[in-house]
Design a protein around this motif. Structure first.
Motif, PDB file in Angstrom:
ATOM      1  N   ALA A 145      60.190 -22.403  -2.791  1.00 36.66           N
ATOM      2  CA  ALA A 145      60.614 -22.021  -4.144  1.00 36.66           C
ATOM      3  C   ALA A 145      62.032 -22.485  -4.430  1.00 36.66           C
ATOM      4  O   ALA A 145      62.340 -22.916  -5.552  1.00 36.66           O
ATOM      5  CB  ALA A 145      60.513 -20.496  -4.296  1.00 36.66           C
ATOM      6  N   GLY A 146      62.912 -22.424  -3.430  1.00 30.20           N
ATOM      7  CA  GLY A 146      64.288 -22.874  -3.613  1.00 30.20           C
ATOM      8  C   GLY A 146      64.426 -24.380  -3.705  1.00 30.20           C
ATOM      9  O   GLY A 146      65.357 -24.891  -4.351  1.00 30.20           O
ATOM     10  N   LEU A 147      63.512 -25.103  -3.059  1.00 28.56           N
ATOM     11  CA  LEU A 147      63.590 -26.563  -3.091  1.00 28.56           C
ATOM     12  C   LEU A 147      63.316 -27.122  -4.482  1.00 28.56           C
ATOM     13  O   LEU A 147      63.807 -28.207  -4.828  1.00 28.56           O
ATOM     14  CB  LEU A 147      62.593 -27.158  -2.089  1.00 28.56           C
ATOM     15  CG  LEU A 147      62.988 -27.125  -0.619  1.00 28.56           C
ATOM     16  CD1 LEU A 147      61.835 -27.590   0.249  1.00 28.56           C
ATOM     17  CD2 LEU A 147      64.210 -27.989  -0.369  1.00 28.56           C
ATOM     18  N   TRP A 148      62.552 -26.422  -5.271  1.00 28.82           N
ATOM     19  CA  TRP A 148      62.197 -26.926  -6.606  1.00 28.82           C
ATOM     20  C   TRP A 148      63.426 -27.145  -7.484  1.00 28.82           C
ATOM     21  O   TRP A 148      63.669 -28.275  -7.953  1.00 28.82           O
ATOM     22  CB  TRP A 148      61.199 -25.963  -7.241  1.00 28.82           C
ATOM     23  CG  TRP A 148      60.592 -26.438  -8.521  1.00 28.82           C
ATOM     24  CD1 TRP A 148      60.161 -27.703  -8.803  1.00 28.82           C
ATOM     25  CD2 TRP A 148      60.345 -25.652  -9.687  1.00 28.82           C
ATOM     26  NE1 TRP A 148      59.655 -27.752 -10.076  1.00 28.82           N
ATOM     27  CE2 TRP A 148      59.753 -26.503 -10.648  1.00 28.82           C
ATOM     28  CE3 TRP A 148      60.550 -24.309 -10.011  1.00 28.82           C
ATOM     29  CZ2 TRP A 148      59.380 -26.061 -11.911  1.00 28.82           C
ATOM     30  CZ3 TRP A 148      60.166 -23.861 -11.275  1.00 28.82           C
ATOM     31  CH2 TRP A 148      59.595 -24.735 -12.208  1.00 28.82           C
ATOM     32  N   PRO A 149      64.273 -26.138  -7.736  1.00 27.80           N
ATOM     33  CA  PRO A 149      65.472 -26.405  -8.561  1.00 27.80           C
ATOM     34  C   PRO A 149      66.531 -27.218  -7.831  1.00 27.80           C
ATOM     35  O   PRO A 149      67.278 -27.975  -8.471  1.00 27.80           O
ATOM     36  CB  PRO A 149      65.991 -25.000  -8.893  1.00 27.80           C
ATOM     37  CG  PRO A 149      65.464 -24.122  -7.823  1.00 27.80           C
ATOM     38  CD  PRO A 149      64.149 -24.697  -7.425  1.00 27.80           C
ATOM     39  N   GLN A 150      66.616 -27.112  -6.502  1.00 31.64           N
ATOM     40  CA  GLN A 150      67.639 -27.865  -5.776  1.00 31.64           C
ATOM     41  C   GLN A 150      67.345 -29.359  -5.806  1.00 31.64           C
ATOM     42  O   GLN A 150      68.264 -30.182  -5.874  1.00 31.64           O
ATOM     43  CB  GLN A 150      67.729 -27.368  -4.330  1.00 31.64           C
ATOM     44  CG  GLN A 150      68.888 -27.953  -3.537  1.00 31.64           C
ATOM     45  CD  GLN A 150      70.237 -27.555  -4.108  1.00 31.64           C
ATOM     46  OE1 GLN A 150      70.364 -26.531  -4.776  1.00 31.64           O
ATOM     47  NE2 GLN A 150      71.253 -28.355  -3.837  1.00 31.64           N
ATOM     48  N   THR A 151      66.086 -29.721  -5.744  1.00 33.80           N
ATOM     49  CA  THR A 151      65.714 -31.135  -5.869  1.00 33.80           C
ATOM     50  C   THR A 151      66.113 -31.681  -7.235  1.00 33.80           C
ATOM     51  O   THR A 151      66.601 -32.821  -7.352  1.00 33.80           O
ATOM     52  CB  THR A 151      64.197 -31.303  -5.654  1.00 33.80           C
ATOM     53  OG1 THR A 151      63.853 -30.851  -4.345  1.00 33.80           O
ATOM     54  CG2 THR A 151      63.778 -32.760  -5.819  1.00 33.80           C
ATOM     55  N   ALA A 152      65.933 -30.870  -8.272  1.00 33.95           N
ATOM     56  CA  ALA A 152      66.341 -31.298  -9.615  1.00 33.95           C
ATOM     57  C   ALA A 152      67.852 -31.502  -9.689  1.00 33.95           C
ATOM     58  O   ALA A 152      68.330 -32.452 -10.333  1.00 33.95           O
ATOM     59  CB  ALA A 152      65.896 -30.263 -10.649  1.00 33.95           C
ATOM     60  N   TYR A 153      68.608 -30.641  -9.020  1.00 32.77           N
ATOM     61  CA  TYR A 153      70.070 -30.791  -9.018  1.00 32.77           C
ATOM     62  C   TYR A 153      70.482 -32.087  -8.320  1.00 32.77           C
ATOM     63  O   TYR A 153      71.325 -32.840  -8.836  1.00 32.77           O
ATOM     64  CB  TYR A 153      70.710 -29.590  -8.323  1.00 32.77           C
ATOM     65  CG  TYR A 153      72.210 -29.673  -8.226  1.00 32.77           C
ATOM     66  CD1 TYR A 153      73.017 -29.376  -9.319  1.00 32.77           C
ATOM     67  CD2 TYR A 153      72.839 -30.067  -7.048  1.00 32.77           C
ATOM     68  CE1 TYR A 153      74.393 -29.456  -9.238  1.00 32.77           C
ATOM     69  CE2 TYR A 153      74.213 -30.151  -6.959  1.00 32.77           C
ATOM     70  CZ  TYR A 153      74.980 -29.845  -8.054  1.00 32.77           C
ATOM     71  OH  TYR A 153      76.346 -29.941  -7.973  1.00 32.77           O
ATOM     72  N   CYS A 154      69.901 -32.357  -7.153  1.00 31.03           N
ATOM     73  CA  CYS A 154      70.219 -33.602  -6.445  1.00 31.03           C
ATOM     74  C   CYS A 154      69.783 -34.819  -7.251  1.00 31.03           C
ATOM     75  O   CYS A 154      70.451 -35.861  -7.233  1.00 31.03           O
ATOM     76  CB  CYS A 154      69.547 -33.599  -5.072  1.00 31.03           C
ATOM     77  SG  CYS A 154      70.162 -32.335  -3.942  1.00 31.03           S
ATOM     78  N   MET A 155      68.674 -34.695  -7.956  1.00 31.96           N
ATOM     79  CA  MET A 155      68.212 -35.798  -8.804  1.00 31.96           C
ATOM     80  C   MET A 155      69.240 -36.131  -9.882  1.00 31.96           C
ATOM     81  O   MET A 155      69.516 -37.311 -10.154  1.00 31.96           O
ATOM     82  CB  MET A 155      66.883 -35.406  -9.444  1.00 31.96           C
ATOM     83  CG  MET A 155      66.335 -36.412 -10.440  1.00 31.96           C
ATOM     84  SD  MET A 155      65.185 -35.651 -11.595  1.00 31.96           S
ATOM     85  CE  MET A 155      66.281 -34.589 -12.530  1.00 31.96           C
ATOM     86  N   ILE A 156      69.833 -35.106 -10.492  1.00 26.89           N
ATOM     87  CA  ILE A 156      70.836 -35.343 -11.531  1.00 26.89           C
ATOM     88  C   ILE A 156      72.052 -36.053 -10.945  1.00 26.89           C
ATOM     89  O   ILE A 156      72.605 -36.990 -11.552  1.00 26.89           O
ATOM     90  CB  ILE A 156      71.244 -34.008 -12.180  1.00 26.89           C
ATOM     91  CG1 ILE A 156      70.061 -33.422 -12.941  1.00 26.89           C
ATOM     92  CG2 ILE A 156      72.424 -34.196 -13.122  1.00 26.89           C
ATOM     93  CD1 ILE A 156      70.293 -32.026 -13.465  1.00 26.89           C
ATOM     94  N   LEU A 157      72.485 -35.642  -9.763  1.00 28.79           N
ATOM     95  CA  LEU A 157      73.622 -36.304  -9.116  1.00 28.79           C
ATOM     96  C   LEU A 157      73.323 -37.774  -8.850  1.00 28.79           C
ATOM     97  O   LEU A 157      74.167 -38.652  -9.114  1.00 28.79           O
ATOM     98  CB  LEU A 157      73.962 -35.594  -7.809  1.00 28.79           C
ATOM     99  CG  LEU A 157      74.545 -34.181  -7.911  1.00 28.79           C
ATOM    100  CD1 LEU A 157      74.747 -33.598  -6.514  1.00 28.79           C
ATOM    101  CD2 LEU A 157      75.876 -34.201  -8.651  1.00 28.79           C
ATOM    102  N   TYR A 158      72.143 -38.059  -8.348  1.00 22.73           N
ATOM    103  CA  TYR A 158      71.804 -39.440  -8.012  1.00 22.73           C
ATOM    104  C   TYR A 158      71.556 -40.285  -9.268  1.00 22.73           C
ATOM    105  O   TYR A 158      71.851 -41.492  -9.265  1.00 22.73           O
ATOM    106  CB  TYR A 158      70.578 -39.473  -7.099  1.00 22.73           C
ATOM    107  CG  TYR A 158      70.915 -39.190  -5.655  1.00 22.73           C
ATOM    108  CD1 TYR A 158      71.814 -39.990  -4.961  1.00 22.73           C
ATOM    109  CD2 TYR A 158      70.342 -38.132  -4.981  1.00 22.73           C
ATOM    110  CE1 TYR A 158      72.136 -39.747  -3.637  1.00 22.73           C
ATOM    111  CE2 TYR A 158      70.655 -37.868  -3.660  1.00 22.73           C
ATOM    112  CZ  TYR A 158      71.545 -38.678  -2.995  1.00 22.73           C
ATOM    113  OH  TYR A 158      71.868 -38.425  -1.686  1.00 22.73           O
ATOM    114  N   LEU A 159      71.033 -39.680 -10.317  1.00 23.68           N
ATOM    115  CA  LEU A 159      70.884 -40.440 -11.563  1.00 23.68           C
ATOM    116  C   LEU A 159      72.238 -40.862 -12.104  1.00 23.68           C
ATOM    117  O   LEU A 159      72.414 -41.991 -12.592  1.00 23.68           O
ATOM    118  CB  LEU A 159      70.148 -39.595 -12.606  1.00 23.68           C
ATOM    119  CG  LEU A 159      68.622 -39.612 -12.570  1.00 23.68           C
ATOM    120  CD1 LEU A 159      68.058 -38.649 -13.605  1.00 23.68           C
ATOM    121  CD2 LEU A 159      68.094 -41.023 -12.801  1.00 23.68           C
ATOM    122  N   THR A 160      73.209 -39.969 -12.011  1.00 24.33           N
ATOM    123  CA  THR A 160      74.574 -40.320 -12.430  1.00 24.33           C
ATOM    124  C   THR A 160      75.136 -41.436 -11.567  1.00 24.33           C
ATOM    125  O   THR A 160      75.786 -42.367 -12.065  1.00 24.33           O
ATOM    126  CB  THR A 160      75.476 -39.074 -12.346  1.00 24.33           C
ATOM    127  OG1 THR A 160      74.903 -38.019 -13.114  1.00 24.33           O
ATOM    128  CG2 THR A 160      76.860 -39.391 -12.867  1.00 24.33           C
TER     129      THR A 160
END
Length: 324
Positions: free
Chosen positions: A192-207
């Motif tokens: 359950a915690g990996l779901w929003p944390q993956t989205a956060y890392c995705m935003i960092l890498y998109l930037t």
């Protein structure tokens, strides 16, 4: 008078005129302290509000927690100095080792969000039909509350009507109550915690992907680099700052994983899903008792663990910058 008597083109008159102009443009030695030190003081004045907030809300609480950990205190009455008594009790507490073990599991598995976020960012960093819709769907977990995530996954794992329970019944012939089983509960919360944390890392890498030097990528392709080699030797080195931030935030998030544990299981069943942050809350602020000193000792241990990992990341980053 001297200017008039000598004439405007006389050498002495010209010299006097130049000296007078230079003196008029020079700040006199008797000028104010601010004018003489403006460039030196300006950076510190801009940093002062942030430094003051950091001092009040970070440094002072850290040292105050360390001080409280050496006392027996209920949060209201007088403090009683007991030295390392709280830490000695902590070393003999089975719940502490259960919480520490669960934190290690959180730390190892939570790091999967970094490569998962990178993979999603690479997928979204392209121009195809409907890419904005895909980005919105992947952004969604990042903007919703941890409480909402916990409730959603609690219903997802729920026996009888939960989707996961129905799937396990179809596949294995029986339902698996994830949150009620000591063997699976911690892993269920981590997912359950990996779901929003993956989205956060995705935003960092998109930037980070938007700031990649295209000339280096084109030069590597002309040299025959493609696929994994292009990713490993050209793209990932340029994503090092984003990786560092993602690593630090993920490690800190895994060690202070309080929200999901509190919402989904409250540390159960039988304390099997406790982590250090929830164990600290339970000892210091819950109905079990207001043991502020004991809770502070748990907080100090958690802080030291965080500092070890963050220090290792910082040292490694500095070493890489020196070798670059």
């Amino acid at each position: 008078m001297l200017w008039v008597s000598l004439g405007p083109r006389h050498p002495v008159a010209v010299s006097l005129f130049i000296r007078g102009a230079a003196m008029s443009n020079t700040v006199p030695s008797s000028s104010g302290f601010w004018k003489r030190n403006q460039q030196t003081l300006a950076p510190f004045l801009f940093l002062a509000p942030g430094m003051l907030m950091f001092l009040i809300y970070v440094l002072v609480p850290i040292f105050e927690s360390i001080w409280i950990s050496f006392h027996d205190w209920d949060g209201l009455g007088a403090m009683t100095w007991i030295g390392f008594g709280n830490y000695a009790e902590l070393m003999d507490d089975d719940s502490f080792y259960t919480s520490l073990y669960n934190n290690v599991i959180w730390l190892v598995l939570y790091l999967l969000s970094i490569p998962a976020g990178l993979a999603v960012a690479l997928f979204l960093n392209q121009t195809v039909t409907g890419i904005r819709l895909y980005k919105s769907l992947f952004f969604f977990p990042f903007v919703i509350s941890q409480v909402v995530v916990g409730l959603m996954f609690t219903w997802f794992y729920a026996p009888d009507f939960g989707l996961f329970a129905k799937l396990t019944e179809v596949l294995f012939g029986e339902q698996i109550a994830v949150l009620a089983d000591e063997r699976y509960v911690t892993y269920g919360i981590i997912i359950a915690g990996l779901w929003p944390q993956t989205a956060y890392c995705m935003i960092l890498y998109l930037t980070g992907l938007n700031n990649i030097n295209p000339e280096q990528v084109e030069a590597a392709r002309m040299d025959g680099a493609k696929g994994l080699k292009l990713l490993w030797y050209v793209i990932l080195p340029q994503l090092a700052p984003a990786t560092f931030i993602a690593m630090v935030v993920t490690v800190i998030g895994s060690l202070r994983s309080f929200d999901l544990v509190s919402i989904m299981t409250a540390g159960g069943p039988y304390g099997s899903s406790q982590v250090l942050s929830y164990f600290m809350y339970e000892q210091a602020l819950s109905e079990y008792g207001f043991r502020m000193g004991y809770g502070a000792s748990i907080a100090v241990v958690l802080f030291l663990i965080m500092m070890v990992f963050i220090s290792l990341f910082i040292v490694r980053m500095l070493a890489q910058e020196r070798n670059a």
